[in-house]
Design a protein around this motif. Structure first.
Motif, PDB file in Angstrom:
ATOM      1  N   ALA A  88     -14.161   2.292   9.323  1.00  0.00           N
ATOM      2  CA  ALA A  88     -13.611   3.735   8.862  1.00  0.00           C
ATOM      3  C   ALA A  88     -11.848   3.439   8.888  1.00  0.00           C
ATOM      4  O   ALA A  88     -11.464   2.901   9.851  1.00  0.00           O
ATOM      5  CB  ALA A  88     -13.833   4.859  10.065  1.00  0.00           C
ATOM      6  N   VAL A  89     -11.222   3.819   7.814  1.00  0.00           N
ATOM      7  CA  VAL A  89      -9.920   3.704   7.585  1.00  0.00           C
ATOM      8  C   VAL A  89      -9.246   4.801   7.327  1.00  0.00           C
ATOM      9  O   VAL A  89      -9.668   5.718   6.569  1.00  0.00           O
ATOM     10  CB  VAL A  89      -9.610   2.794   6.218  1.00  0.00           C
ATOM     11  N   HIS A  90      -8.447   5.045   8.349  1.00  0.00           N
ATOM     12  CA  HIS A  90      -7.591   6.589   8.344  1.00  0.00           C
ATOM     13  C   HIS A  90      -6.431   6.242   7.302  1.00  0.00           C
ATOM     14  O   HIS A  90      -5.712   5.128   7.275  1.00  0.00           O
ATOM     15  CB  HIS A  90      -7.083   6.755   9.734  1.00  0.00           C
ATOM     16  N   CYS A  91      -6.078   7.250   6.345  1.00  0.00           N
ATOM     17  CA  CYS A  91      -5.011   6.942   5.436  1.00  0.00           C
ATOM     18  C   CYS A  91      -4.574   8.305   4.911  1.00  0.00           C
ATOM     19  O   CYS A  91      -5.321   9.559   5.206  1.00  0.00           O
ATOM     20  CB  CYS A  91      -5.188   5.895   4.353  1.00  0.00           C
ATOM     21  N   MET A  92      -3.537   8.445   4.121  1.00  0.00           N
ATOM     22  CA  MET A  92      -3.199   9.648   3.419  1.00  0.00           C
ATOM     23  C   MET A  92      -2.530   9.038   2.212  1.00  0.00           C
ATOM     24  O   MET A  92      -2.115   7.958   2.086  1.00  0.00           O
ATOM     25  CB  MET A  92      -2.215  10.575   4.072  1.00  0.00           C
ATOM     26  N   ASP A  93      -2.452  10.017   1.113  1.00  0.00           N
ATOM     27  CA  ASP A  93      -1.691   9.494  -0.148  1.00  0.00           C
ATOM     28  C   ASP A  93      -0.160   9.472   0.022  1.00  0.00           C
ATOM     29  O   ASP A  93       0.155  10.276   1.058  1.00  0.00           O
ATOM     30  CB  ASP A  93      -2.070  10.239  -1.268  1.00  0.00           C
ATOM     31  N   VAL A  94       0.605   8.753  -0.515  1.00  0.00           N
ATOM     32  CA  VAL A  94       1.875   8.386  -0.315  1.00  0.00           C
ATOM     33  C   VAL A  94       2.750   9.050  -1.359  1.00  0.00           C
ATOM     34  O   VAL A  94       2.482   9.080  -2.539  1.00  0.00           O
ATOM     35  CB  VAL A  94       2.099   6.831  -0.274  1.00  0.00           C
ATOM     36  N   SER A  95       4.026   9.496  -0.806  1.00  0.00           N
ATOM     37  CA  SER A  95       4.783  10.151  -1.813  1.00  0.00           C
ATOM     38  C   SER A  95       5.617   9.401  -2.603  1.00  0.00           C
ATOM     39  O   SER A  95       6.320   8.333  -2.162  1.00  0.00           O
ATOM     40  CB  SER A  95       5.731  11.227  -1.129  1.00  0.00           C
ATOM     41  N   LEU A  96       5.765   9.688  -3.926  1.00  0.00           N
ATOM     42  CA  LEU A  96       6.621   9.119  -4.860  1.00  0.00           C
ATOM     43  C   LEU A  96       8.087   9.774  -4.732  1.00  0.00           C
ATOM     44  O   LEU A  96       7.947  11.127  -4.595  1.00  0.00           O
ATOM     45  CB  LEU A  96       6.386   9.063  -6.346  1.00  0.00           C
ATOM     46  N   GLN A  97       9.020   9.020  -4.387  1.00  0.00           N
ATOM     47  CA  GLN A  97      10.440   9.638  -4.391  1.00  0.00           C
ATOM     48  C   GLN A  97      11.145   9.549  -5.570  1.00  0.00           C
ATOM     49  O   GLN A  97      11.570   8.545  -6.103  1.00  0.00           O
ATOM     50  CB  GLN A  97      10.994   9.002  -2.867  1.00  0.00           C
ATOM     51  N   LYS A  98      12.031  10.563  -5.542  1.00  0.00           N
ATOM     52  CA  LYS A  98      13.020  10.567  -6.615  1.00  0.00           C
ATOM     53  C   LYS A  98      14.020   9.453  -6.708  1.00  0.00           C
ATOM     54  O   LYS A  98      14.280   8.838  -7.676  1.00  0.00           O
ATOM     55  CB  LYS A  98      13.847  11.926  -6.856  1.00  0.00           C
ATOM     56  N   GLY A  99      14.544   9.517  -5.482  1.00  0.00           N
ATOM     57  CA  GLY A  99      15.781   8.257  -5.582  1.00  0.00           C
ATOM     58  C   GLY A  99      15.000   6.745  -5.471  1.00  0.00           C
ATOM     59  O   GLY A  99      15.638   5.720  -6.072  1.00  0.00           O
ATOM     60  N   LYS A 100      13.864   6.448  -5.050  1.00  0.00           N
ATOM     61  CA  LYS A 100      13.378   5.204  -5.008  1.00  0.00           C
ATOM     62  C   LYS A 100      12.448   5.026  -6.141  1.00  0.00           C
ATOM     63  O   LYS A 100      12.257   3.990  -6.849  1.00  0.00           O
ATOM     64  CB  LYS A 100      12.441   5.266  -3.629  1.00  0.00           C
ATOM     65  N   ASP A 101      11.575   6.002  -6.704  1.00  0.00           N
ATOM     66  CA  ASP A 101      10.740   5.764  -7.699  1.00  0.00           C
ATOM     67  C   ASP A 101      11.000   6.240  -8.984  1.00  0.00           C
ATOM     68  O   ASP A 101      10.504   6.130 -10.028  1.00  0.00           O
ATOM     69  CB  ASP A 101       9.104   6.145  -7.063  1.00  0.00           C
ATOM     70  N   GLY A 102      11.927   7.248  -8.858  1.00  0.00           N
ATOM     71  CA  GLY A 102      12.449   7.819 -10.319  1.00  0.00           C
ATOM     72  C   GLY A 102      11.640   9.100 -10.642  1.00  0.00           C
ATOM     73  O   GLY A 102      12.247   9.710 -11.676  1.00  0.00           O
ATOM     74  N   VAL A 103      10.611   9.454 -10.024  1.00  0.00           N
ATOM     75  CA  VAL A 103      10.082  10.765 -10.081  1.00  0.00           C
ATOM     76  C   VAL A 103       9.439  11.046  -8.744  1.00  0.00           C
ATOM     77  O   VAL A 103       9.395  10.252  -7.867  1.00  0.00           O
ATOM     78  CB  VAL A 103       8.742  10.428 -11.028  1.00  0.00           C
ATOM     79  N   ILE A 104       8.952  12.582  -8.706  1.00  0.00           N
ATOM     80  CA  ILE A 104       8.397  12.937  -7.438  1.00  0.00           C
ATOM     81  C   ILE A 104       6.920  13.144  -7.871  1.00  0.00           C
ATOM     82  O   ILE A 104       6.522  13.866  -8.669  1.00  0.00           O
ATOM     83  CB  ILE A 104       9.041  14.310  -7.262  1.00  0.00           C
ATOM     84  N   GLY A 105       6.124  12.663  -6.826  1.00  0.00           N
ATOM     85  CA  GLY A 105       4.655  12.889  -7.277  1.00  0.00           C
ATOM     86  C   GLY A 105       4.012  12.298  -6.006  1.00  0.00           C
ATOM     87  O   GLY A 105       4.399  12.083  -4.882  1.00  0.00           O
ATOM     88  N   LEU A 106       2.768  11.535  -6.193  1.00  0.00           N
ATOM     89  CA  LEU A 106       1.937  10.988  -5.376  1.00  0.00           C
ATOM     90  C   LEU A 106       1.479   9.537  -5.638  1.00  0.00           C
ATOM     91  O   LEU A 106       1.156   9.445  -7.136  1.00  0.00           O
ATOM     92  CB  LEU A 106       0.615  11.683  -4.916  1.00  0.00           C
ATOM     93  N   LYS A 107       1.311   8.870  -4.749  1.00  0.00           N
ATOM     94  CA  LYS A 107       0.395   7.428  -5.029  1.00  0.00           C
ATOM     95  C   LYS A 107      -0.779   7.527  -4.550  1.00  0.00           C
ATOM     96  O   LYS A 107      -1.063   8.027  -3.445  1.00  0.00           O
ATOM     97  CB  LYS A 107       1.537   6.236  -4.567  1.00  0.00           C
ATOM     98  N   THR A 141       8.902  17.080   6.501  1.00  0.00           N
ATOM     99  CA  THR A 141       9.377  16.201   5.561  1.00  0.00           C
ATOM    100  C   THR A 141      10.324  16.787   4.636  1.00  0.00           C
ATOM    101  O   THR A 141      11.016  16.259   3.722  1.00  0.00           O
ATOM    102  CB  THR A 141       7.904  15.909   4.822  1.00  0.00           C
ATOM    103  N   LYS A 142      10.389  18.339   4.560  1.00  0.00           N
ATOM    104  CA  LYS A 142      11.211  18.996   3.676  1.00  0.00           C
ATOM    105  C   LYS A 142      10.885  18.865   2.355  1.00  0.00           C
ATOM    106  O   LYS A 142      11.896  18.679   1.348  1.00  0.00           O
ATOM    107  CB  LYS A 142      12.561  18.813   3.887  1.00  0.00           C
ATOM    108  N   ALA A 143       9.587  18.474   1.814  1.00  0.00           N
ATOM    109  CA  ALA A 143       9.263  18.100   0.696  1.00  0.00           C
ATOM    110  C   ALA A 143       9.446  19.177  -0.386  1.00  0.00           C
ATOM    111  O   ALA A 143       9.212  20.219  -0.149  1.00  0.00           O
ATOM    112  CB  ALA A 143       7.619  17.753   0.696  1.00  0.00           C
ATOM    113  N   LEU A 144      10.097  18.806  -1.657  1.00  0.00           N
ATOM    114  CA  LEU A 144      10.334  19.985  -2.544  1.00  0.00           C
ATOM    115  C   LEU A 144       9.228  20.794  -2.940  1.00  0.00           C
ATOM    116  O   LEU A 144       9.100  22.052  -2.949  1.00  0.00           O
ATOM    117  CB  LEU A 144      11.011  19.235  -3.573  1.00  0.00           C
ATOM    118  N   MET A 157       6.650  22.433  -9.935  1.00  0.00           N
ATOM    119  CA  MET A 157       7.084  21.516  -8.955  1.00  0.00           C
ATOM    120  C   MET A 157       6.284  21.610  -7.576  1.00  0.00           C
ATOM    121  O   MET A 157       6.504  20.903  -6.713  1.00  0.00           O
ATOM    122  CB  MET A 157       8.551  21.247  -8.797  1.00  0.00           C
ATOM    123  N   SER A 158       5.649  22.819  -7.450  1.00  0.00           N
ATOM    124  CA  SER A 158       5.106  23.036  -6.186  1.00  0.00           C
ATOM    125  C   SER A 158       3.882  22.395  -6.064  1.00  0.00           C
ATOM    126  O   SER A 158       3.085  21.844  -7.133  1.00  0.00           O
ATOM    127  CB  SER A 158       4.726  24.438  -5.914  1.00  0.00           C
TER     128      SER A 158
END
Length: 301
Positions: A88-107, A141-144, A157-158
């Motif tokens: 059993a592996v605990h995880c969550m999806d990881v955020s894409l960040q504008k400053g680091k990845d160039g876009v806002i989204g999820l991995k 997180t103050k996620a946009l 963008m919500s």
């Protein structure tokens, strides 16, 4: 019993064996088919860096490098798990960040973990979604996408709040020791009546208490500015109750401060834990010893 090997600590007794070492290195020394169940929360790719050790899988340059490192672990997990048993592996999806990845989204971290395990030969068995409060996530997180002002400015963008997941994988083969439950004697650990089973069988666990974790503050090392996030005790309890027997040997290759081990010992399982960071390892040892001491005192009285 305590021993040191190349400045790495280990403790062994009849209840647990824990190692301050790299998980791939330590598992490579273990025999085939020794673990009955495994539960853990891996580093979430490059989201958090726990130490400056180059063997730390969170200490990577990017997302792809994490999976290059993680791919050395999954063969060892496959080899050491008994046939027919589960991880059993605990995880969550990881955020894409504008400053680091160039876009806002999820991995798609959960999906990439599934592909990593199934490529190794595991069977994708089931997934549990664990509900989290989106207001708490927004405050943390103050996620946009979670800010109320975003729906006023541009709702494209919500997004909804992020859930946690438990991904469960099964090693092919016959499970020679069935995991059994009964619904007649509630004083026995394997008691699982139909109403509780229906709760467990829900695809969404919406009643997990996120504040119910082990003490962790003293695990912080000097200049440790990074993240400690112990897996919730109730999540571990449900997984152990459902997918393991009393006396089973439970593995956590990323043991942290010992949440999985503490819960396993409390539920009369045995535990094998591996943790690379010395301060986390030492806190895990303290937590396991306190649990055993409390159980011993209860047995006396």
């Amino acid at each position: 019993m305590k021993s040191k090997n190349n400045n790495k600590m280990e403790f062994k007794n009849n209840n647990y064996q824990i190692y301050n070492d790299d998980c791939v290195n330590q598992l490579s020394k273990m025999e085939n088919n020794v673990f009955d169940f495994s539960i853990f929360s891996p580093p979430f790719a490059e989201l958090y860096v726990y130490s400056d050790d180059p063997r730390d899988m969170g200490n990577v340059l990017n997302y792809d490098e994490f999976f290059n490192h993680f791919s050395f672990l999954t063969p060892e997990l496959y080899r050491t798990l008994k046939p027919g048993r589960l991880i059993a592996v605990h995880c969550m999806d990881v955020s894409l960040q504008k400053g680091k990845d160039g876009v806002i989204g999820l991995k798609d971290f959960s999906g990439d973990l599934i592909r990593n395990f199934t490529d190794q030969g595991f069977i994708y068995h089931t997934r549990v979604t664990i509900w989290k409060n989106p207001v708490t996530e927004m405050q943390r997180t103050k996620a946009l996408g979670l800010l109320h002002k975003t729906i006023k400015k541009d709702s494209s963008m919500s997004r909804v709040g992020g859930a946690d997941y438990i991904l469960v994988f099964r090693k092919p083969g016959e499970n020679k020791v069935p995991i059994t439950h009964q619904d007649t004697d509630q004083n026995k650990e394997n008691y699982l009546p139909v109403d509780l089973w229906q709760k467990y069988a829900s695809p969404v666990w919406n009643d997990i208490n996120y504040s119910n974790t082990l003490q962790y503050r003293s695990a912080r090392a000097d200049k440790d500015e990074k993240h400690i996030c112990p897996l919730q005790i109730e999540t571990i309890e449900r997984c152990l109750h459902l997918w393991s027997n009393e006396g089973d040997n439970v593995l956590s290759p990323f043991s942290g401060i010992g949440s999985e081990g503490h819960t396993a010992l409390k539920m009369n399982r045995k535990f094998t834990g591996i943790e690379l960071k010395p301060s986390y390892f030492q806190q895990m040892h303290r937590n396991l010893e306190r649990l055993l001491e409390s159980k011993h005192q209860l047995e006396i009285f």
